[in-house]
Design a protein around this motif. Structure first.
Motif, PDB file in Angstrom:
ATOM      1  N   THR A  70     -14.807  36.545 -22.242  1.00 34.84           N
ATOM      2  CA  THR A  70     -14.956  37.325 -21.013  1.00 34.84           C
ATOM      3  C   THR A  70     -15.544  36.522 -19.853  1.00 34.84           C
ATOM      4  OG1 THR A  70     -17.117  38.126 -21.814  1.00 34.84           O
ATOM      5  CG2 THR A  70     -15.192  39.497 -22.263  1.00 34.84           C
ATOM      6  N   VAL A  71     -16.053  35.309 -20.133  1.00 41.15           N
ATOM      7  CA  VAL A  71     -16.563  34.468 -19.047  1.00 41.15           C
ATOM      8  C   VAL A  71     -15.414  34.094 -18.118  1.00 41.15           C
ATOM      9  CG1 VAL A  71     -17.548  32.221 -18.479  1.00 41.15           C
ATOM     10  CG2 VAL A  71     -18.505  33.552 -20.339  1.00 41.15           C
ATOM     11  N   GLY A  72     -15.608  34.287 -16.837  1.00 41.99           N
ATOM     12  CA  GLY A  72     -14.578  33.988 -15.847  1.00 41.99           C
ATOM     13  C   GLY A  72     -13.694  35.169 -15.498  1.00 41.99           C
ATOM     14  N   LYS A  73     -13.813  36.267 -16.252  1.00 41.66           N
ATOM     15  CA  LYS A  73     -13.001  37.450 -15.962  1.00 41.66           C
ATOM     16  C   LYS A  73     -13.429  38.080 -14.641  1.00 41.66           C
ATOM     17  CE  LYS A  73     -10.525  37.734 -19.815  1.00 41.66           C
ATOM     18  NZ  LYS A  73      -9.047  37.678 -19.828  1.00 41.66           N
ATOM     19  N   GLN A  74     -12.465  38.682 -13.957  1.00 43.70           N
ATOM     20  CA  GLN A  74     -12.743  39.356 -12.702  1.00 43.70           C
ATOM     21  C   GLN A  74     -13.370  40.723 -12.979  1.00 43.70           C
ATOM     22  OE1 GLN A  74     -12.006  38.332  -9.280  1.00 43.70           O
ATOM     23  NE2 GLN A  74     -12.073  36.390 -10.412  1.00 43.70           N
ATOM     24  N   THR A  75     -14.434  41.029 -12.232  1.00 40.30           N
ATOM     25  CA  THR A  75     -15.111  42.305 -12.397  1.00 40.30           C
ATOM     26  C   THR A  75     -15.411  42.896 -11.028  1.00 40.30           C
ATOM     27  OG1 THR A  75     -16.982  43.439 -13.448  1.00 40.30           O
ATOM     28  CG2 THR A  75     -17.420  41.288 -12.452  1.00 40.30           C
ATOM     29  N   THR A  76     -15.581  44.184 -11.001  1.00 33.83           N
ATOM     30  CA  THR A  76     -15.940  44.875  -9.766  1.00 33.83           C
ATOM     31  C   THR A  76     -17.161  45.750 -10.042  1.00 33.83           C
ATOM     32  OG1 THR A  76     -15.166  46.396  -8.055  1.00 33.83           O
ATOM     33  CG2 THR A  76     -14.284  46.723 -10.260  1.00 33.83           C
ATOM     34  N   VAL A  77     -18.147  45.693  -9.154  1.00 33.61           N
ATOM     35  CA  VAL A  77     -19.419  46.395  -9.345  1.00 33.61           C
ATOM     36  C   VAL A  77     -19.833  47.015  -8.023  1.00 33.61           C
ATOM     37  CG1 VAL A  77     -21.787  46.205 -10.206  1.00 33.61           C
ATOM     38  CG2 VAL A  77     -20.054  44.595 -11.011  1.00 33.61           C
ATOM     39  N   THR A  78     -20.382  48.208  -8.117  1.00 32.95           N
ATOM     40  CA  THR A  78     -20.865  48.919  -6.926  1.00 32.95           C
ATOM     41  C   THR A  78     -22.369  49.082  -7.006  1.00 32.95           C
ATOM     42  OG1 THR A  78     -18.778  50.126  -6.693  1.00 32.95           O
ATOM     43  CG2 THR A  78     -20.700  51.043  -5.571  1.00 32.95           C
ATOM     44  N   GLY A  79     -23.045  48.887  -5.883  1.00 34.56           N
ATOM     45  CA  GLY A  79     -24.491  49.035  -5.852  1.00 34.56           C
ATOM     46  C   GLY A  79     -25.044  48.716  -4.469  1.00 34.56           C
ATOM     47  N   LEU A 142     -17.101  36.831 -13.485  1.00 39.59           N
ATOM     48  CA  LEU A 142     -18.283  36.994 -14.315  1.00 39.59           C
ATOM     49  C   LEU A 142     -18.679  35.645 -14.927  1.00 39.59           C
ATOM     50  CD1 LEU A 142     -20.129  39.315 -15.285  1.00 39.59           C
ATOM     51  CD2 LEU A 142     -18.669  39.496 -17.316  1.00 39.59           C
ATOM     52  N   GLN A 143     -19.968  35.337 -14.871  1.00 34.59           N
ATOM     53  CA  GLN A 143     -20.469  34.049 -15.341  1.00 34.59           C
ATOM     54  C   GLN A 143     -21.569  34.238 -16.394  1.00 34.59           C
ATOM     55  OE1 GLN A 143     -19.309  30.611 -13.326  1.00 34.59           O
ATOM     56  NE2 GLN A 143     -18.021  32.134 -14.273  1.00 34.59           N
ATOM     57  N   ALA A 144     -21.671  33.252 -17.289  1.00 32.35           N
ATOM     58  CA  ALA A 144     -22.690  33.290 -18.339  1.00 32.35           C
ATOM     59  C   ALA A 144     -24.039  32.865 -17.785  1.00 32.35           C
ATOM     60  CB  ALA A 144     -22.283  32.374 -19.493  1.00 32.35           C
ATOM     61  N   PRO A 145     -25.132  33.376 -18.359  1.00 27.31           N
ATOM     62  CA  PRO A 145     -26.459  32.937 -17.901  1.00 27.31           C
ATOM     63  C   PRO A 145     -26.638  31.439 -18.076  1.00 27.31           C
ATOM     64  CG  PRO A 145     -26.603  34.167 -19.973  1.00 27.31           C
ATOM     65  CD  PRO A 145     -25.214  34.343 -19.474  1.00 27.31           C
ATOM     66  N   GLU A 146     -27.372  30.826 -17.178  1.00 29.88           N
ATOM     67  CA  GLU A 146     -27.561  29.383 -17.187  1.00 29.88           C
ATOM     68  C   GLU A 146     -28.788  28.985 -18.005  1.00 29.88           C
ATOM     69  OE1 GLU A 146     -25.725  28.240 -12.813  1.00 29.88           O
ATOM     70  OE2 GLU A 146     -27.892  28.541 -13.039  1.00 29.88           O
ATOM     71  N   ASP A 191     -19.566  35.199   1.368  1.00 27.31           N
ATOM     72  CA  ASP A 191     -20.031  36.270   2.253  1.00 27.31           C
ATOM     73  C   ASP A 191     -20.642  35.660   3.519  1.00 27.31           C
ATOM     74  OD1 ASP A 191     -20.742  38.660   3.271  1.00 27.31           O
ATOM     75  OD2 ASP A 191     -22.257  39.146   1.776  1.00 27.31           O
ATOM     76  N   SER A 192     -20.389  36.297   4.659  1.00 25.13           N
ATOM     77  CA  SER A 192     -21.009  35.922   5.941  1.00 25.13           C
ATOM     78  C   SER A 192     -20.789  34.456   6.303  1.00 25.13           C
ATOM     79  CB  SER A 192     -22.515  36.223   5.911  1.00 25.13           C
ATOM     80  OG  SER A 192     -22.742  37.585   5.620  1.00 25.13           O
ATOM     81  N   GLY A 193     -19.582  33.950   6.051  1.00 24.08           N
ATOM     82  CA  GLY A 193     -19.249  32.586   6.438  1.00 24.08           C
ATOM     83  C   GLY A 193     -19.666  31.517   5.447  1.00 24.08           C
ATOM     84  N   MET A 194     -20.298  31.875   4.352  1.00 24.52           N
ATOM     85  CA  MET A 194     -20.687  30.899   3.345  1.00 24.52           C
ATOM     86  C   MET A 194     -19.483  30.526   2.486  1.00 24.52           C
ATOM     87  SD  MET A 194     -24.440  32.259   2.111  1.00 24.52           S
ATOM     88  CE  MET A 194     -23.882  33.930   1.738  1.00 24.52           C
ATOM     89  N   ARG A 195     -19.567  29.358   1.847  1.00 23.42           N
ATOM     90  CA  ARG A 195     -18.487  28.910   0.976  1.00 23.42           C
ATOM     91  C   ARG A 195     -18.633  29.564  -0.396  1.00 23.42           C
ATOM     92  NH1 ARG A 195     -17.333  22.625   0.865  1.00 23.42           N
ATOM     93  NH2 ARG A 195     -15.705  23.496  -0.491  1.00 23.42           N
ATOM     94  N   ALA A 196     -17.512  30.011  -0.956  1.00 15.47           N
ATOM     95  CA  ALA A 196     -17.535  30.624  -2.282  1.00 15.47           C
ATOM     96  C   ALA A 196     -17.862  29.570  -3.338  1.00 15.47           C
ATOM     97  CB  ALA A 196     -16.197  31.284  -2.582  1.00 15.47           C
ATOM     98  N   VAL A 197     -18.621  29.960  -4.341  1.00 19.75           N
ATOM     99  CA  VAL A 197     -19.001  29.056  -5.434  1.00 19.75           C
ATOM    100  C   VAL A 197     -17.921  29.121  -6.510  1.00 19.75           C
ATOM    101  CG1 VAL A 197     -20.690  28.612  -7.241  1.00 19.75           C
ATOM    102  CG2 VAL A 197     -21.447  29.311  -4.960  1.00 19.75           C
ATOM    103  N   PRO A 198     -17.342  27.980  -6.898  1.00 17.74           N
ATOM    104  CA  PRO A 198     -16.281  27.992  -7.913  1.00 17.74           C
ATOM    105  C   PRO A 198     -16.784  28.499  -9.259  1.00 17.74           C
ATOM    106  CG  PRO A 198     -16.392  25.874  -6.774  1.00 17.74           C
ATOM    107  CD  PRO A 198     -17.616  26.636  -6.400  1.00 17.74           C
ATOM    108  N   VAL A 199     -15.856  29.003 -10.026  1.00 16.79           N
ATOM    109  CA  VAL A 199     -16.172  29.467 -11.378  1.00 16.79           C
ATOM    110  C   VAL A 199     -16.452  28.252 -12.257  1.00 16.79           C
ATOM    111  CG1 VAL A 199     -15.309  30.735 -13.374  1.00 16.79           C
ATOM    112  CG2 VAL A 199     -14.714  31.484 -11.057  1.00 16.79           C
ATOM    113  N   SER A 200     -17.517  28.323 -13.022  1.00 18.72           N
ATOM    114  CA  SER A 200     -17.862  27.232 -13.932  1.00 18.72           C
ATOM    115  C   SER A 200     -17.549  27.638 -15.361  1.00 18.72           C
ATOM    116  CB  SER A 200     -19.344  26.864 -13.812  1.00 18.72           C
ATOM    117  OG  SER A 200     -20.160  27.985 -14.110  1.00 18.72           O
ATOM    118  N   ALA A 201     -17.204  26.645 -16.176  1.00 17.84           N
ATOM    119  CA  ALA A 201     -16.894  26.906 -17.583  1.00 17.84           C
ATOM    120  C   ALA A 201     -18.175  27.169 -18.353  1.00 17.84           C
ATOM    121  CB  ALA A 201     -16.157  25.719 -18.188  1.00 17.84           C
ATOM    122  N   PRO A 202     -18.110  27.915 -19.471  1.00 23.77           N
ATOM    123  CA  PRO A 202     -19.299  28.137 -20.294  1.00 23.77           C
ATOM    124  C   PRO A 202     -19.852  26.813 -20.803  1.00 23.77           C
ATOM    125  CG  PRO A 202     -17.479  29.555 -20.975  1.00 23.77           C
ATOM    126  CD  PRO A 202     -16.921  28.575 -20.014  1.00 23.77           C
TER     127      PRO A 202
END
Length: 286
Positions: A70-79, A142-146, A191-202
């Motif tokens: 499931t690492v790297g899967k697309q997710t949607t969250v509201t909050g 979705l990313q794994a804890p570091e 967000d707000s003009g910042m560069r998106a952070v690429p997905v990292s492998a587990p």
């Protein structure tokens, strides 16, 4: 000439050599298997990453608990966005910078760490864009804890207020007063003009230093096999030469030990003194 191979001494040597070769081959094969597993994990992670980019986003609860599938899967969250932290010493395109990490409070009270983007230079709260107000719906990978010290994560401690070295529930629970999901999300678009952070492998799923260490250990264990065989043939040749010399009567006599040499020297000295006394004229003759 080779009857010495049947002696107890050589039986012990042969058994030791056979066991040593078997052990080295086993360890070399095991290390090679570990390297092949890491290569397979790397290929699997790359395939999953490509597939995850094409998959439709799914609710967070359907992807938890997190695992390699499931690492790297697309997710949607509201909050609603809450506390914001900076994650320093993060490179993007070989440039030093930092992540802007904001905690997204969900309806169940827990918070999901969301990396809203990357900024160059030294961490500066004044330069980090404020998060949107009100209820928001975010979509990202979705990313794994570091873990500190792995995948480019700094192993330092004692960060200034408002900063964290790694993104994990264990780290963030000491910085915010609410529960945190043991996962995080990087937005697909900064967000707000910042560069998106690429997905990292587990972690432990790529061709990193550990993978090539396994390959190096493989070569070492198989080199030990050759060394053991070489030493066995060297001992065998030496024993054959000694046996051949013994049959031809070419054995070298052992030199007398130190005690015998000292005794012979003492006897010679006593004999010399007796000869000297015998050569002297007696008092009566004088």
């Amino acid at each position: 000439m080779y009857r010495f191979l049947l002696t107890p001494r050589w039986w012990g040597i042969n058994v030791f050599v056979v066991l040593a070769i078997a052990f080295c081959i086993f360890m070399g094969s095991w290390q090679l298997g570990r390297f092949e597993d890491r290569v397979q994990d790397h290929e699997t992670a790359a395939t999953q990453h490509e597939e995850a980019r094409r998959d439709a986003p799914r609710p967070l609860d359907e992807l938890l608990p997190l695992d390699k599938s499931t690492v790297g899967k697309q997710t949607t969250v509201t909050g609603r966005y809450d506390d914001q932290l900076l994650v320093p010493e993060r490179k993007l395109d070989d440039r030093e910078g930092y992540y802007v990490l904001t905690l997204l409070r969900t309806d169940d009270g827990r918070a999901l760490p969301v990396v809203r983007g990357w900024l160059p230079g030294a961490p500066d709260q004044a330069k980090a864009p404020a998060p949107p107000a009100g209820e928001v719906t975010v979509t990202g990978a979705l990313q794994a804890p570091e873990s500190p010290g792995g995948n480019g994560v700094s192993g330092r401690s004692g960060w200034p207020a408002g900063q964290t070295g790694s993104i994990s529930a264990a780290t963030l629970l000491n910085l915010v007063p609410y529960d945190v999901y043991d996962a995080w999300v990087t937005l697909n678009s900064g967000d707000s003009g910042m560069r998106a952070v690429p997905v990292s492998a587990p972690q432990n799923s790529g061709l990193d230093l550990k993978a090539f260490q396994n390959l190096g250990y493989t070569a070492e264990w198989f080199a030990f096999v050759g060394f053991v065989i070489f030493m066995w043939f060297r001992l065998l040749r030496r024993e054959v030469e000694l046996a051949r010399d013994a049959r031809l009567g070419l054995t070298v006599e052992e030199a007398p030990d130190a005690e015998d040499a000292e005794a012979d020297a003492a006897d010679a000295e006593d004999a010399g003194e007796e000869s000297e006394r015998a050569a002297r004229p007696s008092p009566s003759n004088a």
